[in-house]
Design a protein around this motif. Structure first.
Motif: not given
Length: 311
Positions: A198-201, A207-214, A258-263
């Protein structure tokens, strides 16, 4: 005796300072009978002993705490004893391992001014390293691992209550864990889904400093053309498999996303799957292993596929 009516026995172990005492106290609060530092070689006799008179006719599930200080502790012999116990159809035996990073354990010992039980006259680090090496076979064997490095005591208590509450003891305990492959693969995963396609935010500066909950991150991920079909197919597989595990009497099913960084991606997908599964009638908990980890470009850059960063 069927798997549904088998007596539940939970072996609770882990590194000293990782939260075993907190876990056992919480289990006792929610109705488990708990015994700490009990020699596993005596378990057969304990299981034949009638429950305390104060519990009437009830025979509650049993949680046994042990660690490197327990009399007769020897990891490989212990695993063999557990295997023999698991051959008994009247018992449903699981092992909970409480893990923690070395740095966090050192901090806890420094704050409490306690001495590590395996390093009474040496730095705590020496005892932590020795105990981790001794317990490594048990950690690999355990079917349930909780890393308490980033958990406050009340958060650990809540996780124990959620996963071991007796109100749902006849059901399979389902946990969805998001994580980053670059930070290590969880050891207790039964079903693993890799969402790095999937596309990586992370590569969007906003978006870098945000997380998948945003919400902004969720919207970014959901725009990927592969996203709708991927979620649909993963859900279809889980809705098929989970009832099969429950019918077989499996105590725990741990699902890894799992993704790359887990965030970002793994967090969002885990949240999305959990919402759909709850609507479908499944009871489950969600854990985000690397949500609080610091975003690192070096980790996200570890993989590049077709010129698309961080996949």
């Amino acid at each position: 005796m069927t798997a549904t009516h088998a007596k539940r026995v939970l072996l609770v172990t882990g590194l000293s300072g990782a939260g075993k005492t907190t876990a056992l106290k919480t289990l006792e609060d929610i109705g488990w009978e708990t015994v700490d530092n009990f020699p596993i070689r005596l378990v057969e006799g304990l299981l034949k002993t009638p429950p305390p008179s104060s519990r009437g006719d009830q025979d509650p599930p049993l949680a046994l705490g042990f660690d490197s200080r327990t009399r007769g502790f020897e990891p490989n012999n212990l695993i063999e004893r557990i295997k023999k116990l698991q051959d008994n159809d009247d018992l449903l035996i699981s092992t909970l391992y409480l893990d923690c990073t070395e740095g966090e354990l050192e901090r806890r010992y420094a704050e409490t001014r306690r001495r590590h039980p395996l390093a009474l006259d040496r730095p705590a680090k020496d005892g932590i390293d020795l105990e981790r090496a001794q317990l490594e076979p048990i950690r690999r064997w355990a079917d349930h691992v909780i890393d308490t490095s980033n958990l406050a005591a009340n958060e650990l208590q809540q996780q124990i209550r959620t996963e071991f509450d007796l109100a749902g003891s006849a059901d399979t305990t389902i946990t969805i864990t998001s994580f980053g492959f670059s930070r290590g693969l969880p050891t207790n995963i039964d079903l693993l889904f890799d969402v790095r396609f999937l596309s990586n935010p992370f590569w969007d500066s906003n978006l870098k400093s945000k997380t998948g909950q945003d919400q902004e991150v969720a919207a970014y991920i959901a725009k990927d053309p592969a996203y709708p079909e991927a979620i649909e197919k993963i859900l279809e597989m889980l809705k098929f498999l989970l009832p099969k595990y429950q019918a077989a009497g499996k105590a725990y099913v741990n699902i890894g996303i799992g993704c790359t960084g887990g965030r970002h991606r793994s967090v969002h997908v885990a949240e999305t799957l959990s919402k759909h599964l709850r609507k479908a009638g499944f009871s489950l908990s969600v854990a985000h292993r690397n949500l609080a980890s610091r975003p690192m470009e070096a980790l996200e850059s570890m993989q590049k596929t077709n010129g698309k960063k961080g996949i």
